[in-house]
Design a protein around this motif. Structure first.
Motif, PDB file in Angstrom:
ATOM      1  N   GLY A 105     -14.056  72.911  29.326  1.00 28.20           N
ATOM      2  CA  GLY A 105     -13.136  73.842  29.958  1.00 28.20           C
ATOM      3  C   GLY A 105     -12.498  74.809  28.986  1.00 28.20           C
ATOM      4  O   GLY A 105     -11.562  75.531  29.344  1.00 28.20           O
ATOM      5  N   ALA A 106     -12.998  74.857  27.758  1.00 25.82           N
ATOM      6  CA  ALA A 106     -12.421  75.735  26.746  1.00 25.82           C
ATOM      7  C   ALA A 106     -13.091  77.106  26.764  1.00 25.82           C
ATOM      8  O   ALA A 106     -14.298  77.217  26.992  1.00 25.82           O
ATOM      9  N   LYS A 107     -12.308  78.107  26.521  1.00 27.84           N
ATOM     10  CA  LYS A 107     -12.824  79.463  26.312  1.00 27.84           C
ATOM     11  C   LYS A 107     -13.027  79.640  24.812  1.00 27.84           C
ATOM     12  O   LYS A 107     -12.087  79.520  24.030  1.00 27.84           O
ATOM     13  N   VAL A 108     -14.261  79.908  24.403  1.00 31.50           N
ATOM     14  CA  VAL A 108     -14.597  79.954  22.980  1.00 31.50           C
ATOM     15  C   VAL A 108     -14.608  81.400  22.486  1.00 31.50           C
ATOM     16  O   VAL A 108     -15.295  82.252  23.032  1.00 31.50           O
ATOM     17  N   GLU A 109     -13.839  81.634  21.440  1.00 35.01           N
ATOM     18  CA  GLU A 109     -13.857  82.923  20.764  1.00 35.01           C
ATOM     19  C   GLU A 109     -14.420  82.745  19.359  1.00 35.01           C
ATOM     20  O   GLU A 109     -14.297  81.664  18.767  1.00 35.01           O
ATOM     21  N   PHE A 110     -15.035  83.804  18.856  1.00 33.33           N
ATOM     22  CA  PHE A 110     -15.672  83.754  17.529  1.00 33.33           C
ATOM     23  C   PHE A 110     -15.194  84.961  16.725  1.00 33.33           C
ATOM     24  O   PHE A 110     -15.727  86.061  16.874  1.00 33.33           O
ATOM     25  N   PRO A 111     -14.165  84.782  15.893  1.00 38.48           N
ATOM     26  CA  PRO A 111     -13.702  85.895  15.069  1.00 38.48           C
ATOM     27  C   PRO A 111     -14.823  86.392  14.158  1.00 38.48           C
ATOM     28  O   PRO A 111     -15.312  85.646  13.305  1.00 38.48           O
ATOM     29  N   PRO A 112     -15.261  87.630  14.319  1.00 38.03           N
ATOM     30  CA  PRO A 112     -16.450  88.100  13.603  1.00 38.03           C
ATOM     31  C   PRO A 112     -16.260  88.267  12.106  1.00 38.03           C
ATOM     32  O   PRO A 112     -17.235  88.346  11.366  1.00 38.03           O
ATOM     33  N   GLY A 113     -15.026  88.324  11.629  1.00 34.39           N
ATOM     34  CA  GLY A 113     -14.807  88.534  10.208  1.00 34.39           C
ATOM     35  C   GLY A 113     -14.927  87.285   9.369  1.00 34.39           C
ATOM     36  O   GLY A 113     -14.847  87.354   8.132  1.00 34.39           O
ATOM     37  N   GLN A 114     -15.152  86.139   9.994  1.00 34.64           N
ATOM     38  CA  GLN A 114     -15.195  84.879   9.242  1.00 34.64           C
ATOM     39  C   GLN A 114     -16.400  84.824   8.316  1.00 34.64           C
ATOM     40  O   GLN A 114     -17.458  85.375   8.603  1.00 34.64           O
ATOM     41  N   THR A 115     -16.212  84.118   7.215  1.00 39.26           N
ATOM     42  CA  THR A 115     -17.290  83.914   6.253  1.00 39.26           C
ATOM     43  C   THR A 115     -17.112  82.526   5.657  1.00 39.26           C
ATOM     44  O   THR A 115     -16.551  81.643   6.301  1.00 39.26           O
ATOM     45  N   CYS A 116     -17.559  82.289   4.433  1.00 43.97           N
ATOM     46  CA  CYS A 116     -17.465  80.971   3.814  1.00 43.97           C
ATOM     47  C   CYS A 116     -16.005  80.549   3.644  1.00 43.97           C
ATOM     48  O   CYS A 116     -15.136  81.369   3.316  1.00 43.97           O
ATOM     49  N   THR A 121     -10.120  83.871   4.941  1.00 43.34           N
ATOM     50  CA  THR A 121     -10.214  83.027   6.132  1.00 43.34           C
ATOM     51  C   THR A 121      -8.880  82.952   6.854  1.00 43.34           C
ATOM     52  O   THR A 121      -8.815  83.022   8.091  1.00 43.34           O
ATOM     53  N   ILE A 122      -7.810  82.821   6.109  1.00 42.20           N
ATOM     54  CA  ILE A 122      -6.472  82.769   6.717  1.00 42.20           C
ATOM     55  C   ILE A 122      -6.182  84.070   7.450  1.00 42.20           C
ATOM     56  O   ILE A 122      -5.693  84.063   8.589  1.00 42.20           O
ATOM     57  N   ARG A 123      -6.484  85.186   6.822  1.00 40.54           N
ATOM     58  CA  ARG A 123      -6.229  86.485   7.465  1.00 40.54           C
ATOM     59  C   ARG A 123      -7.039  86.633   8.757  1.00 40.54           C
ATOM     60  O   ARG A 123      -6.552  87.187   9.751  1.00 40.54           O
ATOM     61  N   VAL A 124      -8.286  86.156   8.750  1.00 38.18           N
ATOM     62  CA  VAL A 124      -9.151  86.297   9.926  1.00 38.18           C
ATOM     63  C   VAL A 124      -8.601  85.510  11.106  1.00 38.18           C
ATOM     64  O   VAL A 124      -8.607  85.990  12.251  1.00 38.18           O
ATOM     65  N   PHE A 125      -8.106  84.311  10.858  1.00 42.13           N
ATOM     66  CA  PHE A 125      -7.704  83.445  11.965  1.00 42.13           C
ATOM     67  C   PHE A 125      -6.227  83.557  12.340  1.00 42.13           C
ATOM     68  O   PHE A 125      -5.838  83.099  13.421  1.00 42.13           O
ATOM     69  N   GLU A 126      -5.411  84.151  11.496  1.00 47.50           N
ATOM     70  CA  GLU A 126      -3.979  84.263  11.794  1.00 47.50           C
ATOM     71  C   GLU A 126      -3.675  84.955  13.121  1.00 47.50           C
ATOM     72  O   GLU A 126      -2.810  84.494  13.873  1.00 47.50           O
ATOM     73  N   PRO A 127      -4.370  86.036  13.479  1.00 47.18           N
ATOM     74  CA  PRO A 127      -4.014  86.723  14.733  1.00 47.18           C
ATOM     75  C   PRO A 127      -4.537  86.028  15.988  1.00 47.18           C
ATOM     76  O   PRO A 127      -4.236  86.466  17.100  1.00 47.18           O
ATOM     77  N   THR A 128      -5.315  84.963  15.838  1.00 49.27           N
ATOM     78  CA  THR A 128      -5.996  84.360  16.977  1.00 49.27           C
ATOM     79  C   THR A 128      -5.188  83.209  17.569  1.00 49.27           C
ATOM     80  O   THR A 128      -4.438  82.540  16.858  1.00 49.27           O
ATOM     81  N   PRO A 129      -5.373  82.928  18.867  1.00 49.40           N
ATOM     82  CA  PRO A 129      -4.666  81.814  19.490  1.00 49.40           C
ATOM     83  C   PRO A 129      -5.498  80.536  19.528  1.00 49.40           C
ATOM     84  O   PRO A 129      -6.724  80.579  19.440  1.00 49.40           O
ATOM     85  N   GLY A 130      -4.828  79.406  19.650  1.00 49.45           N
ATOM     86  CA  GLY A 130      -5.495  78.144  19.930  1.00 49.45           C
ATOM     87  C   GLY A 130      -6.028  77.418  18.713  1.00 49.45           C
ATOM     88  O   GLY A 130      -5.977  77.920  17.576  1.00 49.45           O
ATOM     89  N   PRO A 131      -6.582  76.222  18.944  1.00 46.25           N
ATOM     90  CA  PRO A 131      -7.148  75.431  17.854  1.00 46.25           C
ATOM     91  C   PRO A 131      -8.347  76.125  17.213  1.00 46.25           C
ATOM     92  O   PRO A 131      -9.072  76.870  17.864  1.00 46.25           O
TER      93      PRO A 131
END
Length: 247
Positions: free
Chosen positions: A32-43, A64-74
């Protein structure tokens, strides 16, 4: 409303096993999860970190921190080693840094390994998967030792219908990959892999399951070189039902 999760795909899945990434997305959707994939992620920076290249690892961690900071959820990671890097090693990288340590801690608190998310956060173990054969489980090092995750993948495997789950002798022993370890110490790595393969063959299993692509790659390389029929697959493929389709 469906929970939004962020998929951190990892380098090896993105590069070598995109089909595993597809399985991960389908499994998360079934929760039941909506999956998002931040495109800027790398190693995540683990190879550099393990090689002692802390400055380079820190740059990748900051990204990595910068890429995921604006995103919601686990942030769901289908790899024990990469999840452990973000949850624990980032805190060491930024220890004493008043700017970056709080940001690293916030990401660490959101980061969860795939089987942890499925079992502990979603309460799901049975995905109606079928596998008419023998399976065994390799406990990868970071997943078991750093994240203390062992119960969750086993519960998922026990729920696979028609499968005979066989305990692997020395399941907790390293397969010998260890990222740069296998490059810096090839003789030791080869000896560790040989023992792992002998135990897999002795189990009589058709497939060996792992939660880390590095272990899968290393083990399959050894099996292929010896012309042995078992194969290693990611747990996401098994519970997604792909091994039955590909048999």
């Amino acid at each position: 409303m469906a929970e939004t999760v962020q998929l951190f795909a990892t380098c090896l899945l993105d590069t070598l096993y995109p089909d595993v990434g597809d399985s991960v997305v389908r499994i998360l959707n079934r929760c039941g999860a909506k999956v998002e994939f931040p495109p800027g992620q790398t190693c995540c920076g683990q190879p550099a970190y393990n090689a002692g290249m802390r400055m380079q690892a820190r740059k990748m961690a900051e990204h990595t921190i910068r890429v995921f900071e604006p995103t919601p959820g686990p942030v769901v990671v289908p790899s024990g080693s990469c999840a452990a890097m973000i949850r624990y090693s980032y805190l060491e990288l930024f220890a004493g840094d008043e700017l970056w340590l709080p940001r690293a801690r916030r990401l660490a608190e959101r980061t969860v390994e795939l089987t942890e998310y499925l079992v502990d956060m979603q309460g799901m173990t049975d995905f109606n998967a079928h596998f008419p054969g023998k399976i065994t489980y390799h406990s990868s090092c970071h997943l078991l030792r750093e994240l203390k995750v062992d119960r969750q993948p086993r519960l998922l495997l026990q729920a696979v219908q028609d499968a005979e789950l066989i305990e692997l002798a020395g399941t907790q022993e390293c397969c010998g990959f260890g990222g740069v370890f296998s490059v810096e110490h090839p003789e030791i790595s080869a000896a560790m892999l040989e023992r792992k393969i002998e135990n897999i063959v002795a189990s009589g299993a058709d497939v060996v399951i792992s939660c880390d692509a590095g272990c899968i790659t290393h083990i399959n390389g050894g099996l292929h070189r010896r012309g042995l029929p078992p194969r290693a697959i990611h747990i996401a493929q098994l519970i997604d039902g792909l091994p039955t389709q590909q048999a």
